[in-house]
Motif scaffolding. Structure first.
Motif, mmCIF file in Angstrom:
data_model
loop_
_atom_site.group_PDB
_atom_site.id
_atom_site.type_symbol
_atom_site.label_atom_id
_atom_site.label_comp_id
_atom_site.label_asym_id
_atom_site.label_seq_id
_atom_site.Cartn_x
_atom_site.Cartn_y
_atom_site.Cartn_z
ATOM 1 N N ILE A 139 0.848 -1.186 0.000
ATOM 2 C CA ILE A 139 0.000 0.000 0.000
ATOM 3 C C ILE A 139 0.886 1.239 0.000
ATOM 4 C CG2 ILE A 139 -1.974 -1.063 1.148
ATOM 5 C CD1 ILE A 139 -1.004 0.327 3.763
ATOM 6 N N ALA A 140 0.315 2.350 -0.441
ATOM 7 C CA ALA A 140 1.013 3.644 -0.401
ATOM 8 C C ALA A 140 -0.049 4.725 -0.492
ATOM 9 C CB ALA A 140 2.017 3.761 -1.539
ATOM 10 N N HIS A 141 -0.599 5.111 0.660
ATOM 11 C CA HIS A 141 -1.697 6.079 0.632
ATOM 12 C C HIS A 141 -1.828 6.822 1.961
ATOM 13 C CE1 HIS A 141 -3.807 2.196 1.857
ATOM 14 N NE2 HIS A 141 -3.941 2.959 2.915
ATOM 15 N N GLY A 142 -2.422 7.980 1.866
ATOM 16 C CA GLY A 142 -2.742 8.764 3.046
ATOM 17 C C GLY A 142 -4.229 8.802 3.305
ATOM 18 N N GLU A 143 -5.017 8.486 2.252
ATOM 19 C CA GLU A 143 -6.483 8.488 2.362
ATOM 20 C C GLU A 143 -7.012 7.160 1.832
ATOM 21 O OE1 GLU A 143 -8.473 12.219 1.178
ATOM 22 O OE2 GLU A 143 -6.462 13.033 0.883
ATOM 23 N N GLY A 144 -6.668 6.087 2.531
ATOM 24 C CA GLY A 144 -7.056 4.761 2.068
ATOM 25 C C GLY A 144 -8.104 4.068 2.904
ATOM 26 N N ARG A 145 -8.602 4.754 3.920
ATOM 27 C CA ARG A 145 -9.576 4.128 4.829
ATOM 28 C C ARG A 145 -10.935 4.042 4.155
ATOM 29 N NH1 ARG A 145 -12.409 6.704 9.476
ATOM 30 N NH2 ARG A 145 -11.097 8.514 9.036
#
Length: 225
Positions: A139-145
């Motif tokens: 994964i690589a995200h800040g808004e993945g929820r």
């Protein structure tokens, strides 16, 4: 099959997606969003990145680009479409799939390998696996929820549209194995058609053997084959 990888301003995984698709035997090319979908498009990838700088909400501006009307029309006609990371945010913002993606529970950008449990093996995206298989994809995200209302979540589960869930290496779906606080550990979902899917983890980053990491993501991209 000719797959169009849609490039928006701020996309940064489009070249990775093309290279990974070519590795599994798919003819793929980048398509600038202002140019529209080529007539020979037989598959579509909405790649990761930070389209339009993630202003407003991640994926919100790209979801309103004119090309997305073409993507929705193609999806309705049965053309396979997958959104990855920022592409998943674009897909959900444009109504291709239910739910939404918001800020990680940690409130930080997270880049790490995670384990996913295959919840369904009877879709194009999971035909390479068996139900219950555990794969490793980064994964690589800040808004993945992944967030979804209670009633809509019940419908999602009842309709069997959860494609992947975050889990541990043994396949246990636990809070500790949930990297971003997603509802019900959901990592990937299907649209109204099984030929449409979005997921936050990056299968294109787990496809090429010369990267020296898991190649478990190749099975997802082989859906286009």
């Amino acid at each position: 099959m000719t797959v169009s990888v849609v490039q928006f301003g701020g996309s940064n995984c489009d070249r990775d997606a093309v290279r990974a698709l070519e590795h599994v035997g798919v003819d793929a090319g980048r398509v600038w969003h202002e140019d529209g979908l080529p007539a020979d498009t037989e598959g579509i990838v909405l790649p990761g990145g930070f389209s339009y700088g993630d202003y407003l909400r991640a994926g919100a501006m790209a979801a309103r680009a004119p090309i997305m009307a073409e993507v929705r029309e193609a999806a309705a006609d049965g053309v396979p479409v997958i959104g990855v990371c920022n592409g998943a945010q674009i897909g959900s913002e444009s109504g291709l799939t239910p739910g939404a993606f918001t800020t990680n529970a940690s409130a930080r950008f997270q880049c790490e390998p995670v384990h996913l449990r295959v919840e369904r093996a009877d879709t194009p995206w999971t035909a390479a696996y068996d139900e219950g298989d555990v794969i490793e994809v980064p994964i690589a995200h800040g808004e993945g929820r992944f967030e979804i209302g209670e009633e809509a979540h019940a419908d999602l589960v009842a309709d069997d549209r959860v494609l992947f869930r975050y889990c541990d290496a043994d396949g246990n779906v636990t809070d500790a194995a949930n990297p971003n606080g997603s509802t019900d550990n959901v990592a990937g979902v299907l649209g109204e058609r099984e030929s449409v899917a979005v997921l936050m983890p990056h299968p294109e980053r787990a496809t090429l053997p010369d990267l020296g990491r898991s190649t478990d993501g190749a099975g997802i991209l082989r859906a286009f084959v």
